[in-house]
Design a protein around this motif. Structure first.
Motif, PDB file in Angstrom:
ATOM      1  N   ASP A  49      13.344 -12.875   2.977  1.00  0.00           N
ATOM      2  CA  ASP A  49      12.325 -12.698   4.009  1.00  0.00           C
ATOM      3  C   ASP A  49      12.024 -11.216   4.253  1.00  0.00           C
ATOM      4  OD1 ASP A  49      14.883 -12.403   5.096  1.00  0.00           O
ATOM      5  OD2 ASP A  49      14.328 -13.229   7.049  1.00  0.00           O
ATOM      6  N   VAL A  50      13.031 -10.361   4.133  1.00  0.00           N
ATOM      7  CA  VAL A  50      12.812  -8.927   4.303  1.00  0.00           C
ATOM      8  C   VAL A  50      11.969  -8.399   3.141  1.00  0.00           C
ATOM      9  CG1 VAL A  50      13.945  -6.659   4.405  1.00  0.00           C
ATOM     10  CG2 VAL A  50      14.952  -8.616   5.602  1.00  0.00           C
ATOM     11  N   LEU A  51      12.314  -8.797   1.931  1.00  0.00           N
ATOM     12  CA  LEU A  51      11.561  -8.369   0.759  1.00  0.00           C
ATOM     13  C   LEU A  51      10.121  -8.868   0.836  1.00  0.00           C
ATOM     14  CD1 LEU A  51      11.735  -6.861  -1.916  1.00  0.00           C
ATOM     15  CD2 LEU A  51      12.427  -9.006  -2.983  1.00  0.00           C
ATOM     16  N   ASP A  52       9.922 -10.118   1.224  1.00  0.00           N
ATOM     17  CA  ASP A  52       8.578 -10.674   1.367  1.00  0.00           C
ATOM     18  C   ASP A  52       7.762  -9.876   2.377  1.00  0.00           C
ATOM     19  OD1 ASP A  52       9.160 -12.629  -0.496  1.00  0.00           O
ATOM     20  OD2 ASP A  52       9.565 -14.188   1.006  1.00  0.00           O
ATOM     21  N   HIS A  53       8.405  -9.474   3.472  1.00  0.00           N
ATOM     22  CA  HIS A  53       7.726  -8.703   4.519  1.00  0.00           C
ATOM     23  C   HIS A  53       7.173  -7.387   3.951  1.00  0.00           C
ATOM     24  CE1 HIS A  53       6.935  -6.711   8.342  1.00  0.00           C
ATOM     25  NE2 HIS A  53       7.650  -5.686   7.890  1.00  0.00           N
ATOM     26  N   TYR A  54       7.994  -6.655   3.207  1.00  0.00           N
ATOM     27  CA  TYR A  54       7.559  -5.363   2.671  1.00  0.00           C
ATOM     28  C   TYR A  54       6.598  -5.522   1.501  1.00  0.00           C
ATOM     29  CZ  TYR A  54      10.594  -2.761   5.734  1.00  0.00           C
ATOM     30  OH  TYR A  54      11.177  -2.214   6.849  1.00  0.00           O
ATOM     31  N   GLN A  55       6.748  -6.567   0.698  1.00  0.00           N
ATOM     32  CA  GLN A  55       5.859  -6.765  -0.433  1.00  0.00           C
ATOM     33  C   GLN A  55       4.509  -7.339  -0.015  1.00  0.00           C
ATOM     34  OE1 GLN A  55       8.234  -9.112  -3.162  1.00  0.00           O
ATOM     35  NE2 GLN A  55       8.848  -7.287  -4.285  1.00  0.00           N
ATOM     36  N   ALA A  56       4.426  -7.920   1.171  1.00  0.00           N
ATOM     37  CA  ALA A  56       3.181  -8.527   1.636  1.00  0.00           C
ATOM     38  C   ALA A  56       2.053  -7.509   1.757  1.00  0.00           C
ATOM     39  CB  ALA A  56       3.403  -9.210   2.984  1.00  0.00           C
ATOM     40  N   ASP A  57       2.381  -6.245   2.022  1.00  0.00           N
ATOM     41  CA  ASP A  57       1.356  -5.211   2.168  1.00  0.00           C
ATOM     42  C   ASP A  57       0.941  -4.604   0.834  1.00  0.00           C
ATOM     43  OD1 ASP A  57       1.167  -5.496   4.905  1.00  0.00           O
ATOM     44  OD2 ASP A  57       2.740  -4.027   5.295  1.00  0.00           O
ATOM     45  N   GLY A  58       1.483  -5.119  -0.271  1.00  0.00           N
ATOM     46  CA  GLY A  58       1.064  -4.665  -1.587  1.00  0.00           C
ATOM     47  C   GLY A  58       1.874  -3.497  -2.121  1.00  0.00           C
ATOM     48  N   PRO A  59       1.280  -2.767  -3.072  1.00  0.00           N
ATOM     49  CA  PRO A  59       1.981  -1.654  -3.716  1.00  0.00           C
ATOM     50  C   PRO A  59       2.480  -0.637  -2.700  1.00  0.00           C
ATOM     51  CG  PRO A  59      -0.053  -2.130  -4.871  1.00  0.00           C
ATOM     52  CD  PRO A  59      -0.052  -2.958  -3.618  1.00  0.00           C
ATOM     53  N   GLY A  60       3.604  -0.021  -3.018  1.00  0.00           N
ATOM     54  CA  GLY A  60       4.215   0.951  -2.115  1.00  0.00           C
ATOM     55  C   GLY A  60       5.342   0.350  -1.296  1.00  0.00           C
ATOM     56  N   TRP A  61       5.703  -0.906  -1.581  1.00  0.00           N
ATOM     57  CA  TRP A  61       6.731  -1.567  -0.772  1.00  0.00           C
ATOM     58  C   TRP A  61       8.079  -0.870  -0.893  1.00  0.00           C
ATOM     59  CZ3 TRP A  61      10.909  -3.737  -3.259  1.00  0.00           C
ATOM     60  CH2 TRP A  61      10.773  -4.004  -4.619  1.00  0.00           C
ATOM     61  N   GLN A  62       8.392  -0.316  -2.058  1.00  0.00           N
ATOM     62  CA  GLN A  62       9.675   0.371  -2.197  1.00  0.00           C
ATOM     63  C   GLN A  62       9.711   1.622  -1.333  1.00  0.00           C
ATOM     64  OE1 GLN A  62       9.422   0.618  -6.471  1.00  0.00           O
ATOM     65  NE2 GLN A  62      11.105  -0.851  -6.704  1.00  0.00           N
ATOM     66  N   GLU A  63       8.595   2.349  -1.282  1.00  0.00           N
ATOM     67  CA  GLU A  63       8.530   3.533  -0.438  1.00  0.00           C
ATOM     68  C   GLU A  63       8.631   3.161   1.041  1.00  0.00           C
ATOM     69  OE1 GLU A  63       6.425   2.952  -2.972  1.00  0.00           O
ATOM     70  OE2 GLU A  63       6.959   4.563  -4.356  1.00  0.00           O
ATOM     71  N   ARG A  64       8.019   2.021   1.412  1.00  0.00           N
ATOM     72  CA  ARG A  64       8.104   1.587   2.811  1.00  0.00           C
ATOM     73  C   ARG A  64       9.531   1.201   3.184  1.00  0.00           C
ATOM     74  NH1 ARG A  64       3.099  -0.443   1.189  1.00  0.00           N
ATOM     75  NH2 ARG A  64       3.889  -2.531   0.769  1.00  0.00           N
ATOM     76  N   ILE A  65      10.239   0.546   2.269  1.00  0.00           N
ATOM     77  CA  ILE A  65      11.649   0.222   2.536  1.00  0.00           C
ATOM     78  C   ILE A  65      12.449   1.515   2.665  1.00  0.00           C
ATOM     79  CG2 ILE A  65      13.755  -0.754   1.539  1.00  0.00           C
ATOM     80  CD1 ILE A  65      12.041  -3.033   0.429  1.00  0.00           C
ATOM     81  N   ASN A  66      12.202   2.481   1.783  1.00  0.00           N
ATOM     82  CA  ASN A  66      12.911   3.756   1.844  1.00  0.00           C
ATOM     83  C   ASN A  66      12.644   4.460   3.167  1.00  0.00           C
ATOM     84  OD1 ASN A  66      14.590   5.762   0.407  1.00  0.00           O
ATOM     85  ND2 ASN A  66      12.767   7.047   0.622  1.00  0.00           N
ATOM     86  N   ALA A  67      11.375   4.458   3.609  1.00  0.00           N
ATOM     87  CA  ALA A  67      11.030   5.091   4.883  1.00  0.00           C
ATOM     88  C   ALA A  67      11.740   4.395   6.042  1.00  0.00           C
ATOM     89  CB  ALA A  67       9.519   5.072   5.082  1.00  0.00           C
TER      90      ALA A  67
END
Length: 94
Positions: A49-67
């Motif tokens: 569910d956490v991964l789905d949340h960050y991937q839902a906004d499209g590309p850049g999800w890894q950077e958003r998790i890092n932030a």
């Protein structure tokens, strides 16, 4: 009877000699100097569910998790990392 024709020498040595002639040495990996803020690739287990949340906004999800991890760790730094260009506007400025 016909004399059997044999190949002179050891076929394994002949094959090895051919391989040594044609084989190219592996290139040395070039390692550039590592900056203090360089990123490192890691394997991390994250709930679906956490991964789905960050991937839902499209590309850049890894950077958003890092932030989010930087914020949670109190490291501050790049607050707009991972935002898409259309998300950046005057409201993002301090």
């Amino acid at each position: 009877m016909a004399k059997s024709t044999r190949r002179p020498g050891d076929p394994f040595k002949a094959a090895e000699a051919v391989f040594k002639r044609t084989a190219k040495p592996a290139p040395e990996p070039s390692r550039a100097p590592v900056a203090a803020a360089a990123r490192e690739t890691v394997t991390l287990k994250i709930d679906h569910d956490v991964l789905d949340h960050y991937q839902a906004d499209g590309p850049g999800w890894q950077e958003r998790i890092n932030a989010a991890l930087r914020h949670a760790a109190g490291l501050g730094g790049t607050k707009d990392v991972g935002k898409r260009p259309e998300e950046l506007d005057a409201s993002n400025d301090d």
